[in-house]
Write an enzyme that holds these catalytic residues in place. Structure first.
Site, PDB file in Angstrom:
ATOM      1  N   GLY A  95     -13.573 -31.292  37.074  1.00  0.00           N
ATOM      2  CA  GLY A  95     -12.844 -30.155  37.300  1.00  0.00           C
ATOM      3  C   GLY A  95     -12.805 -29.272  36.401  1.00  0.00           C
ATOM      4  CB  ALA A  96     -14.740 -28.771  33.234  1.00  0.00           C
ATOM      5  N   GLY A  97     -15.296 -26.803  36.184  1.00  0.00           N
ATOM      6  CA  GLY A  97     -16.341 -25.812  36.557  1.00  0.00           C
ATOM      7  C   GLY A  97     -17.793 -25.651  36.583  1.00  0.00           C
ATOM      8  N   GLY A  99     -19.587 -28.154  37.999  1.00  0.00           N
ATOM      9  CA  GLY A  99     -20.202 -28.721  39.079  1.00  0.00           C
ATOM     10  C   GLY A  99     -20.292 -30.166  39.197  1.00  0.00           C
ATOM     11  CB  SER A 100     -18.528 -32.946  37.452  1.00  0.00           C
ATOM     12  OG  SER A 100     -17.197 -32.650  38.095  1.00  0.00           O
ATOM     13  CB  ALA A 102     -22.319 -30.566  43.410  1.00  0.00           C
ATOM     14  CG  ASP A 144     -20.779 -26.138  42.115  1.00  0.00           C
ATOM     15  OD1 ASP A 144     -20.996 -24.947  42.088  1.00  0.00           O
ATOM     16  OD2 ASP A 144     -19.861 -26.672  41.985  1.00  0.00           O
TER      17      ASP A 144
HETATM   18  O1  PMV Z   1     -15.685 -25.261  39.677  1.00  0.00           O
HETATM   19  P1  PMV Z   1     -16.798 -25.607  40.559  1.00  0.00           P
HETATM   20  O2  PMV Z   1     -17.760 -26.283  39.621  1.00  0.00           O
HETATM   21  O3  PMV Z   1     -16.398 -26.450  41.507  1.00  0.00           O
HETATM   22  O4  PMV Z   1     -17.415 -24.170  40.969  1.00  0.00           O
HETATM   23  C1  PMV Z   1     -16.946 -23.644  42.306  1.00  0.00           C
HETATM   24  C2  PMV Z   1     -17.654 -22.373  42.595  1.00  0.00           C
HETATM   25  C3  PMV Z   1     -16.729 -21.631  43.659  1.00  0.00           C
HETATM   26  O5  PMV Z   1     -17.530 -20.266  43.875  1.00  0.00           O
HETATM   27  C4  PMV Z   1     -15.532 -21.299  43.026  1.00  0.00           C
HETATM   28  C5  PMV Z   1     -16.780 -22.548  44.906  1.00  0.00           C
HETATM   29  C6  PMV Z   1     -17.861 -22.586  45.776  1.00  0.00           C
HETATM   30  O6  PMV Z   1     -17.921 -23.311  46.631  1.00  0.00           O
HETATM   31  O7  PMV Z   1     -19.042 -22.062  45.561  1.00  0.00           O
END
Ligand code: PMV
Length: 306
Positions: A95-97, A99-100, A102, A144
């Site tokens: 949940g930190a951006g 891509g864990s 995926a 991701d």
């Molecule tokens: O926060 P993450 O790692 O799930 O990145 C999501 C990226 C978004 O552009 C916000 C969503 C997407 O599906 O591309």
């Protein structure tokens, strides 16, 4: 060992869901999945360091329903009655951006292939991992999953083949975790609502971000780090205007800039999660890291071309 890369989005998160390009790079940290010897009667997945267990049985794995559902989706791609026990090691915060989910999906799918002596194409792993990701996000762009599958640095547009990006010089980044996670689904839904309410204005924001993505690619290819940093900061301002930043993220960005970063932004879904800062030397990298550690943040080094 089966592997899925984590990723950092340099430019274009959120607008990528709405058909604009994004530019991302895979990080060395990711998800690793190995087979546990034995012949279980169900496909099972144990995940460290989260201490999580899920299986494909009929009983609900309480509190882990999406993960259980995703594992069932992955298992469902095989028309045989062979079951396997999988052990995952996550080297990414969730949940930190980064891509864990995926990364985990790609590693699980590759492990399920390995267990059967199969080697699916990247395209098939990517498509299947999108089905896995939909369980968590509903409407993922696929950026991701593409990075988790293929690695490297690339420009991604929904429904199109990846365009590889080859930076003129290696790019050094500092990624730091704000300490609070966020739900990608909630953040993506929030942007979708803003777009629905004000299609013209928000559409122009997406277009402005698309121009930043294209210029970011050029800056990488020409080795213009100053412009690259400025573009990251511009992208952040546009994301922040869509209410995707938080006070801790703003403090981290200010801290990174004061310590010598060339640019900094939220990365991924926002509303928490991580920020990414660009640095131009090992000295600045150390200074930015030290300043963020002083704020109590967890810091990761990222070099391009992982
Ligand atoms: O926060 P993450 O790692 O799930 O990145 C999501 C990226 C978004 O552009 C916000 C969503 C997407 O599906 O591309």
């Amino acid at each position: 060992m089966a592997y899925g890369h984590g990723k950092v989005i340099l430019f274009g998160e959120h607008s990528v869901v709405h058909g604009r390009p994004a530019l991302a790079l895979a990080v060395e940290r990711g998800a690793e999945v190995t087979l546990v010897p034995g012949q279980p009667s169900l496909t099972t997945l144990h995940i460290e360091p989260w201490g999580v267990d899920v299986d494909t049985g009929g009983d609900v794995n309480v509190g882990r329903e999406p993960l259980q559902q995703a594992l069932k989706v992955a298992r469902g791609f095989y028309q045989d009655d062979r079951e396997f026990a999988l052990h995952a090691t996550m080297r990414l915060p969730s949940g930190a951006g980064m891509g864990s989910s995926a990364a985990l999906g790609v590693a699980v799918l590759r492990a399920l292939d390995d267990a059967r002596g199969l080697v699916s194409s990247g395209e098939l792993i990517y498509e299947r991992s999108l089905a896995w990701e939909r369980v968590f996000h509903g409407n993922p762009s696929g950026v991701d999953n593409a990075m988790a599958t293929y690695g490297g640095m690339a420009m991604f547009t929904k429904g199109q083949p990846l365009t590889r990006v080859v930076p003129r010089h290696p790019v050094s980044l500092v990624v730091a975790y704000s300490g609070s996670s966020s739900s990608t689904k909630i953040m993506v839904d929030s942007v979708a609502r803003q777009f629905e309410k004000e299609p013209e204005r928000v559409g122009k924001v997406f277009d402005a971000i698309a121009a930043i993505v294209n210029n970011g690619k050029l800056a990488l290819e020409t080795g213009d780090l100053t412009s690259l940093g400025q573009l990251m900061t511009m992208n952040h301002k546009l994301l922040s205007g869509m209410m995707l930043s938080t006070d801790p993220l703003e403090e981290m960005i200010e801290t990174a800039m004061a310590a010598g970063a060339l640019g900094a932004k939220v990365t991924g879904a926002g509303g928490g999660g991580c920020m990414v800062a660009l640095v131009d030397s090992p000295e600045h990298q150390s200074a930015v890291k030290a300043a963020l550690v002083k704020l109590g943040k967890t810091v990761y080094d990222v070099e391009s071309g992982s």
